[in-house]
Each structure stands twice: as structure tokens, then as C-alpha cells.
Design a protein around this motif. Structure first.
Motif: not given
Length: 699
Positions: A514-524
């Protein structure tokens, strides 16, 4: 004093509840007007205003639960819809899934698509699963397809292109062309409504939304105008299937979220009651005039499902036996339903067996005892014969009834043909209705691996408190709760939830990579969308709250489990632990060796009220014209107890000390039956608690 107003329209009655900040409650109950449901609302409000109980300008908010979206689908009265889709995918809507609601029935037919094949047009384009454009939109074929739909006289257009969940650029281009060629026609984009993988589910959901957009938007516009004509200018919100509320603008563009809005409100009220009773686990049981519904509540929370079917008949939570209706991928409270209510028609089948529902007498003509021309007996008529229901009137005297008409209907259609005494026949109707409703309670308890004996039954709806004791006893449940204003509890529950908006986006990633930065951007991104919606509802940033969830599955599985994302550790670690635990609880096993993947991300955006939405206590005022209960009534409790005299009292006559049955606790909106051997007391928040006798003789 200001009031918030909850309005619940059912198949038989329209309920209105006024709630003041200090807990003062006013109620009104009128017969529904199926030809124009807003007329029933106007009649109820006019009566309250004319009596001086409340003033129109004192209403600060209106929350409404409506069946208009469901009725449009069930009755085939939605808009004439056109569908634009990618070349080669014209028949996705008709192929559907390999699901059917009845096994081994070779005569079963799929529901007719809401869009005929002539109004399903293809366009040249292709976007891949990563959102990359492989073939640009062919403008010529797009314009030609749109012209065909306009020539067909469509009233709304659904656009659902292959892989549009990954990129909606071509859908947006098509919408722009439609706007130029036919401004004013509603257009629903799958990429905006449901940017989620699975082609059939996305297509069906978008089509259903387009089908009901004109109907719902017109209804809400007329309702808003009708309220304004009565002097009610407070903002109108609509109850969602998920248990939240939404504004008129959002409801008019995304009416798929309203399909189960009425039943959801009662469960929201049950969850609030559970919280006030230290998280007591409850089976919420709502029996109205047409159906009975059940849902589980534990620790003040209810379960949600990610999709539902509408038009597929009565749902008893058969997860694999679906496919009989139109699929809608939208969050909804997990509710099981059966076609047995107070107005359900009673009949004998060809073999002489007693059958209850699902057909209902509705508000017109209603049960035989209403004296409106109905001659077929109903469950309510049986309860009148048994003595459970007041033999002279309902709703505090506002609806007169004729008990002799009930006796005549039961005698002619049940007792006579079966060779039974009148009371025995009525008791048989009561028992068969309970057996049908027990299916709904088992569907949300034993069929989910939950023991109903660990729960209390919370009974509401106009008929729930009448049947609660016998129904609970059939499941070996000994504790029953009856909330305040039980017959109008769903209308009261509409005043409890926060404003909510639900968002989803496909995000396919293996959990171990899991790419945590991509996850955070998607949630944002999803949260920003929710923030814009809440700002449009006039919520300040400080009043906004966001809940993050994810749909996960083992790699290769076809279905997902939805989990809230905890913030007390790295996302990949907490999601793995929580998913394994949820899989174990749901399916009975988990595998630490299997790869887990995220499929979709979800955000629930909530707008919090500046003032408490739920008062610390309730004080229910006497309904307009309601008569006080008094005296005794002969009641038939079946072969175990026979016919006994039961004292008829009001809720206020019940105190904190236990009182033994038999008792009939008669209120404006319902009657609670406390059978022989049971006892009752009144606890916090004006709730009645009934304890049934232990069959082993112990308390």
C-alpha cells in the motif's frame, strides 16, 4: 417555542411529530392520501395549526421520510429514460447477474429493464481500467445517439461508460453535448454518482437514479411549495436509507439514497435509545399497516449494507436469493422485511390454509372495521375481535371503527369456512401473522449467528406493541421495550440524525504494498467533495466530521467487507488486523497467508448541529382530541389463558414499580399488550419495559 417537525408517510397513516429543544413532543396521525401524499401532510398540519398547538412560524426544521422513490419504481411510473453506453455494452442492463430470487423455478422471469433496448444507445470510445484514454470519444456517433434518444422522447438520460469509475472525462463530454442539444433534461453520470468498479451494478444504479430524478425532484418541489403555503418556511431535509439526512437539492439529484428512507428512521431512533440504555442490544421491530421490519442495534450502532434491491418483493435478508428487483448500489441500514402489517389481508388458500398478506387494504378502503367499504378481513380486524384494539376508535378517537364489521369479516372469511369459533379464528390469524413476522426477526439474528435471547425486542409502529409479547415469546426473548410515541416513533427518529453525504471511489491496491501517500490523497479528494456538499448545506468547517472506510477482500474474492479505518496505527497494519477479525466473524474463518486488497475507499461526511438534536427527556403532550383510556376490556389471549378481563390504562398510569398483566396500555398512536404472567414498568426516557414469564417459572 420552536419545533422541529418529523413527517413519516406510510401506506396507511401519515405521522407528524413536533419536537421542542426541551423535549416537549406534539403528535398528529392522519390517514395517508395515496393520490397525493402531500395532501395528507397538509391536512395534519392544518389541524394542528387550527387547534393552536403549534404555529407555522415556530417550526425551525422539517425532516421527511418518503416512499415516493420506491413507489415510482414499483408502480412503473418513473421517467422515460435513455441510456448512453460504450459500444458492445448495450445489453449489460439486461444480462444482469446470475442471481434469481427463487430456486428451481423455470418459469421465473427477470424484471423488465427500466430502459427498453431502443433507448439504450452505444457510443464509440474506450477508457482502460487505469483511467487512460485508449480511444477518444467519437463525437459524431455520440451526437447521433443523443439525437435518437431525444427523438424517442426521453425525460432523463443516464450515462454509463466502461471503466468510467477510473475516469469520467468521456461521460462529462457526453453530458456537455446533451446540455447543448437539450438543455433542461436531467443527466446522471455514473462517474459522479458511483465511481466504483463493477459494470452492471454501476449501470443499474445510474439508470434507477435517472428513472426517479424527475419524480422525486417534482415531489420535493411541490412539498416545499405546499409547506410554504401553510406558512412553514423552515428548511426541508429528507431521510436517507443509510440513516442520515440530506437537503432537498442533494435528494433531488441523488434520489437513490431515499429508497428506504422511512424504515431507516425507526432504526435510527432505536440506536439512540440503545445509547441511552448503556448500549443495550436491541432487535428493532417496526410493524405498520403494510409491512413489518426488523434490524439489529448494539452498543448504539446499527449495521449497514452497501446495496439493496427495489421492486424484488419482500426481503427477508436472503443474501444469495436476490436478483428479483433493480440493483441499487447505495448504503442502507440492514433491514429485513416481511409483508405482514395491520392492514395485511387475510385469506384461505386452495388447501384451506390461512395466509396473511403481502397484499394490504392500505388506507383506502382499509380494514373492514374502518367502514370504508372493505369486506376482506385484515390482521387489525382479528385484533379487534380479540379485544387487543379499542372496539370504538383508533388514533385517540379521530378514526372511528365498527367492531361488528371486524367480527362479520372474520366470521365469513375465516371462522365459517374453517369451522372455528370466532375468537379461535381471530387467534389463528394473530398467530400466523406472528409466525410471518418472526421470519424477519430471525433473519437479522439467528441467520447472522446472533442469539435473539441476548437481545431485547424494541417494538414500535402502530401495531408493533400489540404483537410484541407473543412474537418475543416465540423467540424465547423475555425483555420487550416500547418507546414513547410508539406508533409515530419513525417520525420521531427522523429528528435525531445528522446531515450525511456518502462518497465512494475505487482504489485497487494490495494491502502489503500500500502506498500510504496515495491512500491519503484519495481520501482527501473524497473529503473535499464532502466538504463542498456540507458547505452548500450551510455547515461551517468546524461543524464538519469525516469518517473513513475501506472495502477489502482476499485477492481473488468477489465480495468485500467494509471496515472503518482506525487512526491508532499504520493503515496497512490496522486494516489487516481488522479485516481478518471481520472475516472470521462473518464467514467463520480467516487466512493469515492470503493477500488482502483494498477495492474501494469510502467517506461519510457529516454536518453536526450547533444544538443537541436529541433532548435528555421527552414530555409527550396529549394529541389533538385524544380520549383518555379507561375501564376494562374482555380480551382473548388464546387457548392457554382464554378470555380475561384486562385493565385499560394510559402510559402515565405505569410507574417505576413492576405491575402485573394482563394490561392494555392504550395510547393515541398504539396499544401495548401485557399478557397474563408478564409484568411492566416505566423506565428512563418514558420507555415501557415488559418482562415475560420464564417458562421454567423463574423471573
Amino acid at each position: 417555542m420552536g419545533y422541529r417537525l418529523g413527517i413519516d408517510i406510510g401506506g396507511t397513516f401519515t405521522d407528524l411529530v413536533f419536537l421542542a429543544p426541551d423535549g416537549q413532543v406534539l403528535t398528529a396521525k392522519v390517514l395517508s392520501t395515496p393520490d397525493d401524499y402531500s395532501r395528507g401532510i397538509a391536512e395534519g398540519l392544518s389541524a394542528v395549526f387550527a387547534a393552536g398547538q403549534a404555529a407555522a412560524d415556530a417550526i425551525t426544521q422539517v425532516v421527511h421520510g418518503t416512499t415516493v422513490a420506491t413507489n415510482a419504481i414499483l408502480e412503473g411510473k418513473g421517467a422515460r429514460v435513455g441510456l448512453l453506453t460504450t459500444e458492445g455494452f448495450r445489453d449489460v442492463l439486461e444480462i444482469r447477474r446470475l442471481r434469481m430470487p427463487v430456486l428451481y423455478d423455470i418459469n421465473w422471469q427477470k424484471p423488465k429493464p427500466l430502459v427498453d433496448r431502443a433507448r439504450r444507445q452505444e457510443v464509440g470510445e474506450r477508457i482502460d481500467a487505469e483511467g487512460r484514454v485508449e480511444r477518444p470519444l467519437d463525437i459524431a456517433t455520440a451526437e447521433a445517439a443523443i439525437d435518437v434518444l431525444l427523438a424517442e422522447g426521453v425525460e432523463a438520460i443516464a450515462i454509463c461508460l466502461l471503466n468510467a469509475y477510473a475516469s469520467g472525462v468521456h461521460e462529462e463530454e457526453l453530458a456537455a453535448i446533451v446540455a447543448r442539444r437539450a438543455p433542461g433534461i436531467p443527466v446522471c453520470l455514473s462517474s459522479a454518482l458511483l465511481p466504483e468498479i463493477k459494470e452492471y451494478e454501476r449501470t443499474s444504479t445510474t439508470v434507477v437514479n435517472a428513472y426517479i430524478v424527475p419524480v422525486v425532484s417534482r415531489y420535493l418541489r411541490l412539498l416545499t411549495g405546499g409547506l410554504a403555503d401553510l406558512g412553514v418556511t423552515a428548511p426541508l431535509q429528507v431521510m436517507q436509507s443509510s440513516g442520515g439526512a440530506m437537503g432537498v437539492e442533494a435528494a433531488s439529484t441523488r434520489p437513490i439514497h431515499l429508497i428506504e428512507s422511512g424504515p431507516a428512521a425507526g432504526v435510527v431512533g432505536a440506536a439512540e435509545l440503545s445509547r441511552r440504555l448503556d448500549g443495550r442490544p436491541l432487535i428493532a421491530f417496526d410493524m405498520g399497516g403494510t409491512t413489518a421490519k426488523a434490524a439489529l442495534v448494539s452498543q448504539g450502532r446499527f449495521d449497514r449494507v452497501g446495496s439493496l434491491e427495489v421492486g424484488g418483493g419482500i426481503n427477508v435478508a436472503g443474501r444469495l436469493l436476490n436478483g428479483g428487483g433493480y440493483h441499487v448500489r447505495a448504503p442502507a441500514i440492514d433491514i429485513a422485511e416481511v409483508g405482514a402489517g395491520g392492514g395485511s389481508l387475510v385469506r384461505l388458500d386452495g388447501g384451506g390454509g390461512l395466509r396473511i398478506g403481502p397484499e394490504s387494504a392500505g388506507a383506502m378502503p382499509g380494514p373492514a372495521c374502518y367502514g370504508r367499504g372493505g369486506t376482506q378481513p385484515t390482521v387489525t380486524d382479528a385484533n379487534v375481535v380479540l379485544g387487543f384494539v379499542n372496539p370504538a376508535y383508533l388514533a385517540g378517537g379521530s378514526i372511528p371503527i365498527d367492531a361488528e364489521l371486524s367480527r362479520r369479516a372474520i366470521a365469513e372469511h375465516v371462522a365459517g369456512p374453517l369451522g372455528l369459533e370466532l375468537e379461535a379464528a381471530a387467534w389463528g390469524v394473530h398467530r400466523v401473522a406472528n409466525a410471518a413476522m418472526a421470519r424477519a426477526l430471525r433473519a437479522v439474528s439467528t441467520e447472522r449467528g446472533r442469539d435473539p435471547r441476548d437481545f431485547s425486542v424494541l417494538a414500535f409502529g402502530g401495531n408493533g406493541p400489540i404483537h410484541a409479547a407473543a412474537l418475543a415469546a416465540s423467540l424465547d426473548v423475555r425483555r420487550i421495550l416500547i418507546p414513547p410515541v410508539p406508533g409515530l416513533f419513525s417520525a420521531l427518529g427522523m429528528l435525531f440524525p445528522d446531515t450525511e453525504h456518502h462518497y465512494v471511489r475505487t482504489f485497487k491496491h494490495r494491502l502489503d504494498a500500500l502506498d500510504l501517500a496515495a491512500l491519503e490523497a484519495a481520501f482527501a479528494m473524497l473529503e473535499a467533495e464532502g466538504a463542498r456538499a456540507l458547505a452548500a448545506d450551510a455547515y461551517a468547517a468546524s461543524a464538519m466530521r469525516f469518517e473513513r472506510l475501506a472495502d477489502l477482500r482476499y485477492l481473488g474474492e468477489n465480495s468485500e467487507l467494509t471496515l472503518a479505518l482506525r487512526s491508532d496505527g499504520p493503515a496497512r497494519d490496522v486494516l489487516r488486523v481488522d479485516f481478518d477479525a471481520a472475516h472470521e466473524a462473518t464467514y467463520g474463518y480467516h487466512s493469515a497467508d492470503e493477500v488482502v486488497e483494498i477495492v474501494n475507499l469510502r467517506v461519510v461526511a457529516r454536518g453536526l448541529s450547533s444544538a443537541p438534536r436529541v433532548p435528555d427527556g421527552l414530555a409527550v403532550s396529549a394529541a389533538l382530541g385524544a380520549r383518555a383510556p379507561e375501564g376494562k376490556r374482555r380480551v382473548h389471549f388464546g387457548p392457554d389463558h382464554g378470555t380475561l378481563e384486562a385493565q385499560v390504562v394510559g402510559r402515565r398510569a405505569i410507574g417505576a414499580a413492576w405491575e402485573d398483566g394482563p394490561l392494555l396500555i392504550e395510547e393515541y398512536d398504539s396499544t401495548t399488550v401485557v399478557p397474563p404472567g408478564a409484568r411492566v414498568r416505566r423506565i428512563l426516557w418514558d420507555v415501557l419495559e415488559i418482562e415475560l414469564a420464564d417458562p421454567r417459572g423463574a423471573r
